[in-house]
Design a protein around this motif. Structure first.
Motif, short mmCIF file in Angstrom:
data_model
loop_
_atom_site.label_atom_id
_atom_site.label_comp_id
_atom_site.label_asym_id
_atom_site.label_seq_id
_atom_site.Cartn_x
_atom_site.Cartn_y
_atom_site.Cartn_z
N ASP A 96 28.55 81.34 186.65
CA ASP A 96 29.02 81.31 185.27
C ASP A 96 30.54 81.37 185.29
O ASP A 96 31.14 82.41 185.04
CB ASP A 96 28.43 82.48 184.48
N LYS B 80 32.62 77.07 182.13
CA LYS B 80 31.39 77.24 181.34
C LYS B 80 31.61 78.23 180.20
O LYS B 80 31.13 78.03 179.09
CB LYS B 80 30.25 77.69 182.25
N LEU C 143 28.73 70.63 177.18
CA LEU C 143 28.81 70.48 178.63
C LEU C 143 27.80 69.42 179.05
O LEU C 143 26.59 69.64 178.99
CB LEU C 143 28.51 71.81 179.32
#
Length: 276
Positions: free
Chosen positions: A218, A222, A232
């Protein structure tokens, strides 16, 4: 449908994404990174046609010129200078606006043409490919990019933009209906991605992000996408196999594992950009 692929910085994998998505989408490939057009290294199209890109520059007739300096005063690009009673021309700085010719009262200025670069057209696997090549030492890429994009097909066109957010990128974006921003999960990648995001927002161009060299965690990219509610499109894992194929100049799409990856990315592109 014209899709611009850009990156806030160089080295994120923009051309890798562009060339492989062109195969996955069966689209035309246009390499607008005219200062370093690397897409043909991977696609290896057969060159069928080459065209010169010419630009105009002023020619001074010394027999008519009185060195009054009006042309120097009107030039916004410092392509003309008055030195010791003589008018000097720096032709590579000239943008061909024609202002100097208009203000000259003695008809001492006319325009000639010189080669700025060229455009190559080719084909590979039923995909039309084109690229612009700026001549070495030339400071202005925009005329080559404009010439390259002026007669785009009505099919799917994938435009491999120059890196960064300069006027070269802006010129390419003027033709885009949607855009893909390629970045990497690093502090530099995030910093320059933010500038690219602001650029496409300024022109109200639908966009999504692809993370190259993704670490599977992560990461900061992101998190940024979640916080800013940015789509995304997908990720390309950071692994040795990809690096080896790339370093050998091989197209990733020829590898089954990567073919599946880019086919999935192409589906996500259609969803995110509201394919029309």
């Amino acid at each position: 449908m014209n899709i611009a692929v850009l990156s806030g910085k160089g080295g994120t994998g923009k051309t890798t994404v562009s060339t492989n998505l062109a195969l996955a989408l069966k689209s035309n490939y246009i390499d607008c990174d005219v200062e370093e057009p690397n897409g043909f290294i991977f696609l290896k199209p057969k060159i069928e046609k080459t065209e010169q890109v010419m630009v105009e520059y002023p020619f001074i007739d010394d027999d008519k010129c009185t060195s009054c300096g009006k042309c120097v005063s009107v030039c916004q690009f410092n392509a003309l200078a008055k030195v010791k009673g003589d008018i000097m021309l720096f032709e590579k700085l000239c943008h061909g606006c024609g202002a100097c010719e208009i203000v000259c009262e003695y008809d001492a200025l006319t325009y000639k043409k010189r080669e700025l670069g060229n455009i190559e057209f080719g084909k590979v696997r039923d995909i039309n490919c084109s690229r612009g090549i700026l001549n070495i030492g030339e400071p202005m890429a925009v005329p080559v990019i404009r010439e390259l994009l002026k007669n785009l097909s009505k099919d799917i066109n994938l435009i491999d933009c120059p890196p960064g957010t300069s006027c070269n990128v802006v010129t390419a974006l003027k033709y885009a209906h949607g855009s893909i921003l390629v970045t990497e999960p690093s502090a530099f990648g995030l910093h320059d991605l933010k500038m690219a995001v602001e650029l496409v927002k300024m022109y109200n161009i639908p966009f999504g992000i692809i993370i190259n060299k993704d670490d599977g965690k992560d990461n900061i990219i992101k998190k940024y996408c979640r916080d800013e509610k940015i789509n995304l499109i997908g990720t390309i894992p950071y692994n040795r196999k990809t690096a080896v194929l790339y370093s050998n100049g091989d197209i990733l799409y020829d590898d089954l594992e990567h073919k599946i990856l880019f086919d999935e990315l192409s589906k996500s592109v259609k969803e995110v950009l509201n394919w029309n």
